[in-house]
Design a protein around this motif. Structure first.
Motif, PDB file in Angstrom:
ATOM      1  N   ILE A  53       0.572  -1.300  -0.200  1.00 33.40           N
ATOM      2  CA  ILE A  53      -0.120  -0.550  -0.012  1.00 33.40           C
ATOM      3  C   ILE A  53       1.031   0.780  -0.070  1.00 33.40           C
ATOM      4  O   ILE A  53       0.215   2.366  -0.734  1.00 33.40           O
ATOM      5  CB  ILE A  53      -0.855   0.191   1.047  1.00 33.40           C
ATOM      6  N   ASP A  54       2.438   1.018   0.311  1.00 40.11           N
ATOM      7  CA  ASP A  54       3.073   2.435   0.426  1.00 40.11           C
ATOM      8  C   ASP A  54       3.142   2.611  -1.075  1.00 40.11           C
ATOM      9  O   ASP A  54       3.334   3.930  -0.991  1.00 40.11           O
ATOM     10  CB  ASP A  54       4.229   1.951   1.769  1.00 40.11           C
ATOM     11  N   THR A  55       3.524   1.713  -1.850  1.00 39.45           N
ATOM     12  CA  THR A  55       4.342   1.823  -3.052  1.00 39.45           C
ATOM     13  C   THR A  55       2.992   2.920  -3.613  1.00 39.45           C
ATOM     14  O   THR A  55       2.924   3.630  -4.901  1.00 39.45           O
ATOM     15  CB  THR A  55       4.228   0.996  -3.816  1.00 39.45           C
ATOM     16  N   TYR A  56       1.852   2.472  -3.316  1.00 42.23           N
ATOM     17  CA  TYR A  56       0.039   3.526  -3.780  1.00 42.23           C
ATOM     18  C   TYR A  56       0.331   5.035  -3.247  1.00 42.23           C
ATOM     19  O   TYR A  56      -0.598   6.358  -3.352  1.00 42.23           O
ATOM     20  CB  TYR A  56      -0.340   2.915  -3.208  1.00 42.23           C
ATOM     21  N   LYS A  57       1.438   5.818  -2.486  1.00 43.42           N
ATOM     22  CA  LYS A  57       0.810   6.430  -1.572  1.00 43.42           C
ATOM     23  C   LYS A  57       1.797   7.783  -2.214  1.00 43.42           C
ATOM     24  O   LYS A  57       3.058   8.319  -1.715  1.00 43.42           O
ATOM     25  CB  LYS A  57       1.623   6.749   0.094  1.00 43.42           C
ATOM     26  N   ASN A  58       1.515   8.104  -3.658  1.00 41.97           N
ATOM     27  CA  ASN A  58       2.470   8.435  -4.366  1.00 41.97           C
ATOM     28  C   ASN A  58       1.195   9.773  -5.342  1.00 41.97           C
ATOM     29  O   ASN A  58       0.908   8.823  -6.240  1.00 41.97           O
ATOM     30  CB  ASN A  58       3.566   8.745  -5.085  1.00 41.97           C
ATOM     31  N   PRO A  59       2.018  11.311  -5.535  1.00 42.79           N
ATOM     32  CA  PRO A  59       1.122  11.511  -6.700  1.00 42.79           C
ATOM     33  C   PRO A  59       0.957  10.835  -8.806  1.00 42.79           C
ATOM     34  O   PRO A  59      -0.119  11.338  -8.376  1.00 42.79           O
ATOM     35  CB  PRO A  59       2.049  12.430  -7.327  1.00 42.79           C
ATOM     36  N   ILE A  60       1.169  10.502  -8.237  1.00 43.77           N
ATOM     37  CA  ILE A  60       1.127   9.236 -10.073  1.00 43.77           C
ATOM     38  C   ILE A  60      -0.068   8.622  -9.953  1.00 43.77           C
ATOM     39  O   ILE A  60      -1.088   8.838 -11.016  1.00 43.77           O
ATOM     40  CB  ILE A  60       2.476   8.366 -10.581  1.00 43.77           C
ATOM     41  N   VAL A  61       0.090   7.088  -8.594  1.00 47.89           N
ATOM     42  CA  VAL A  61      -0.822   6.197  -8.248  1.00 47.89           C
ATOM     43  C   VAL A  61      -2.290   6.991  -7.895  1.00 47.89           C
ATOM     44  O   VAL A  61      -3.231   7.578  -7.988  1.00 47.89           O
ATOM     45  CB  VAL A  61      -0.164   5.561  -7.211  1.00 47.89           C
ATOM     46  N   ASN A  62      -2.079   8.685  -7.580  1.00 48.47           N
ATOM     47  CA  ASN A  62      -3.001   9.290  -6.541  1.00 48.47           C
ATOM     48  C   ASN A  62      -4.247  10.314  -8.063  1.00 48.47           C
ATOM     49  O   ASN A  62      -5.418  10.129  -8.257  1.00 48.47           O
ATOM     50  CB  ASN A  62      -2.666  10.446  -6.111  1.00 48.47           C
ATOM     51  N   LEU A  63      -2.891  10.354  -9.148  1.00 51.98           N
ATOM     52  CA  LEU A  63      -4.199  10.464 -10.308  1.00 51.98           C
ATOM     53  C   LEU A  63      -4.633   9.334 -11.138  1.00 51.98           C
ATOM     54  O   LEU A  63      -5.230   9.688 -11.795  1.00 51.98           O
ATOM     55  CB  LEU A  63      -2.263  11.152 -11.405  1.00 51.98           C
ATOM     56  N   MET A  64      -3.659   8.317 -10.981  1.00 53.90           N
ATOM     57  CA  MET A  64      -4.824   7.438 -11.604  1.00 53.90           C
ATOM     58  C   MET A  64      -5.404   6.767 -10.864  1.00 53.90           C
ATOM     59  O   MET A  64      -6.670   6.396 -11.669  1.00 53.90           O
ATOM     60  CB  MET A  64      -3.594   5.582 -11.530  1.00 53.90           C
ATOM     61  N   GLU A  65      -5.965   7.170  -9.402  1.00 56.19           N
ATOM     62  CA  GLU A  65      -7.294   6.416  -8.758  1.00 56.19           C
ATOM     63  C   GLU A  65      -8.215   8.211  -9.346  1.00 56.19           C
ATOM     64  O   GLU A  65      -9.408   7.566  -9.317  1.00 56.19           O
ATOM     65  CB  GLU A  65      -6.767   7.469  -7.122  1.00 56.19           C
ATOM     66  N   VAL A  66      -7.911   8.639  -9.594  1.00 52.74           N
ATOM     67  CA  VAL A  66      -8.157  10.217 -10.299  1.00 52.74           C
ATOM     68  C   VAL A  66      -9.064   9.206 -11.470  1.00 52.74           C
ATOM     69  O   VAL A  66     -10.533   9.111 -12.188  1.00 52.74           O
ATOM     70  CB  VAL A  66      -8.159  11.223 -10.208  1.00 52.74           C
ATOM     71  N   GLY A  67      -8.318   8.657 -12.074  1.00 52.92           N
ATOM     72  CA  GLY A  67      -8.216   8.231 -13.578  1.00 52.92           C
ATOM     73  C   GLY A  67      -9.996   6.777 -13.302  1.00 52.92           C
ATOM     74  O   GLY A  67     -10.562   6.761 -14.416  1.00 52.92           O
ATOM     75  N   LEU A  68      -9.481   6.186 -12.526  1.00 50.67           N
ATOM     76  CA  LEU A  68     -10.535   4.826 -12.370  1.00 50.67           C
ATOM     77  C   LEU A  68     -11.747   5.160 -11.570  1.00 50.67           C
ATOM     78  O   LEU A  68     -12.836   5.033 -12.213  1.00 50.67           O
ATOM     79  CB  LEU A  68      -9.857   4.467 -10.801  1.00 50.67           C
ATOM     80  N   VAL A  69     -11.669   6.234 -10.682  1.00 48.61           N
ATOM     81  CA  VAL A  69     -13.004   6.746 -10.209  1.00 48.61           C
ATOM     82  C   VAL A  69     -13.976   7.395 -11.756  1.00 48.61           C
ATOM     83  O   VAL A  69     -15.448   7.152 -11.844  1.00 48.61           O
ATOM     84  CB  VAL A  69     -13.072   8.356  -9.361  1.00 48.61           C
ATOM     85  N   GLY A  70     -13.319   8.241 -12.410  1.00 50.69           N
ATOM     86  CA  GLY A  70     -13.823   8.982 -13.464  1.00 50.69           C
ATOM     87  C   GLY A  70     -14.079   8.011 -14.712  1.00 50.69           C
ATOM     88  O   GLY A  70     -14.878   7.789 -15.005  1.00 50.69           O
ATOM     89  N   ALA A  71     -12.917   6.102 -14.596  1.00 49.55           N
ATOM     90  CA  ALA A  71     -14.424   5.477 -15.482  1.00 49.55           C
ATOM     91  C   ALA A  71     -14.837   4.638 -15.437  1.00 49.55           C
ATOM     92  O   ALA A  71     -15.991   4.034 -15.419  1.00 49.55           O
ATOM     93  CB  ALA A  71     -12.449   4.460 -15.258  1.00 49.55           C
ATOM     94  N   VAL A  72     -14.725   4.375 -13.115  1.00 51.61           N
ATOM     95  CA  VAL A  72     -15.920   3.980 -12.859  1.00 51.61           C
ATOM     96  C   VAL A  72     -17.469   4.874 -13.408  1.00 51.61           C
ATOM     97  O   VAL A  72     -18.691   4.008 -13.241  1.00 51.61           O
ATOM     98  CB  VAL A  72     -16.018   3.585 -11.843  1.00 51.61           C
ATOM     99  N   LEU A  73     -17.246   6.153 -12.772  1.00 49.33           N
ATOM    100  CA  LEU A  73     -18.674   7.411 -13.229  1.00 49.33           C
ATOM    101  C   LEU A  73     -18.886   7.460 -14.255  1.00 49.33           C
ATOM    102  O   LEU A  73     -20.092   6.846 -13.509  1.00 49.33           O
ATOM    103  CB  LEU A  73     -17.634   8.653 -12.739  1.00 49.33           C
ATOM    104  N   TYR A  74     -17.805   7.661 -15.382  1.00 44.42           N
ATOM    105  CA  TYR A  74     -19.118   6.867 -16.906  1.00 44.42           C
ATOM    106  C   TYR A  74     -19.480   5.559 -16.721  1.00 44.42           C
ATOM    107  O   TYR A  74     -20.792   5.730 -16.941  1.00 44.42           O
ATOM    108  CB  TYR A  74     -17.795   7.119 -17.485  1.00 44.42           C
ATOM    109  N   HIS A  75     -18.699   4.483 -16.218  1.00 46.98           N
ATOM    110  CA  HIS A  75     -19.093   3.176 -16.543  1.00 46.98           C
ATOM    111  C   HIS A  75     -20.866   3.274 -16.172  1.00 46.98           C
ATOM    112  O   HIS A  75     -21.642   2.337 -16.225  1.00 46.98           O
ATOM    113  CB  HIS A  75     -18.452   2.520 -15.726  1.00 46.98           C
TER     114      HIS A  75
END
Lengths: 129, 146
Positions: A53-75
């Motif tokens: 989980i610690d490897t997820y705590k950085n700005p790049i993965v944070n941006l990917m999380e926003v992308g995931l939420v955007g994909a789920v919300l569209y779907h």
């Protein structure tokens, strides 16, 4: 080439919403696979779970999380549109307008969503307000 | 329906809705599997809108995002039967919904029969793995481990 009549799924809103539904669906499916595997590490040991989980705590993965939420919300929103096309008697007539409603609701949620999801990253990059 | 529609050159014929599909083998399917799969996508989709969007809102915004997440966070959450039930339901519905979606994608794009077969075997194996592993973890989670 003549356009076949009577199909929602050839060109314009009908086709592109369908393409985006597929692409987001496949992306989410692969994410779910990884997400179940990483969470399963809680059954191995707290240290192994925490180290992944610690490897997820950085700005790049944070941006990917926003992308995931955007994909789920569209779907999710377009899935509602698909159900309305299937079950509402006027669904096919308003299918393209419903896509614009999907996009509008998506933007209205994603703008504050981006801010609140990126709060920690924004504060660490630009100082806390 | 005995006649087969042959598209004129340069045109695609899209069958009318509810046209009975001719199978290459000439046999009709004996079950309504595809109907139930179609219905399942809509019913599970409705449930997943609540389960998944709720999960994303809680995890990414209300509880402070991934920065807050560690073993202790999971232990706190899964001390409640409500959230364990939520996660179990979400796991099963999302994995079955996604696996059926990918089954459709494979059927649409993989044209050779062996390719379709092996891609679907890979898909079904991964779905069984995810469902079994996820269910096992939710049921046997031990907050005192390690």
């Amino acid at each position: 080439m003549a356009k076949p009549a009577g199909s929602l799924y050839r060109g314009r809103e009908g086709m592109w919403s369908w393409v985006a539904h597929r692409v987001t669906g496949v992306l989410i499916f692969f994410f779910l696979f990884a997400h179940v595997l990483d969470t399963a590490l809680v059954r191995v040991s707290p240290a192994s779970y925490d180290s992944v989980i610690d490897t997820y705590k950085n700005p790049i993965v944070n941006l990917m999380e926003v992308g995931l939420v955007g994909a789920v919300l569209y779907h999710a929103l377009n899935g509602l549109r698909v159900m309305l096309i299937d079950f509402w008697e006027k669904g096919t007539r308003y299918q393209s307008q419903m896509l614009y409603a999907v996009v509008a609701v998506w933007v209205v949620i994603m703008v504050p969503g981006f801010y609140f999801m990126m709060l920690h990253t924004l504060q660490s990059m630009f100082g806390s307000a | 329906m005995a006649t087969t529609q042959v598209p004129p050159p340069g045109r695609t014929v899209i069958e009318d809705p509810r046209t009975r599909r001719q199978r290459p083998s000439g046999q009709r399917s004996k079950t309504n599997f595809e109907l139930y799969a179609w219905l399942f996508m809509r019913l599970s989709g409705l449930a997943l809108i609540v389960l998944v969007l709720g999960h994303l809102l809680i995890m990414n915004v209300l509880d402070g995002g991934v920065q807050r997440i560690n073993f202790g966070f999971v232990a706190g959450r899964w001390s409640s039967p409500f959230w364990r039930t939520w996660d179990l339901l979400m796991l099963w519905l999302a994995e079955l919904h996604g696996a059926n979606g990918l089954r459709t994608v494979i059927n649409d794009y993989a044209e050779r029969a062996p390719t379709r077969f092996w891609l679907k075997m890979l898909l079904y194996s991964s779905a069984v793995l995810v469902l079994m592993l996820g269910t096992l973890v939710i049921f046997t989670f031990d907050p005192t481990i390690g």
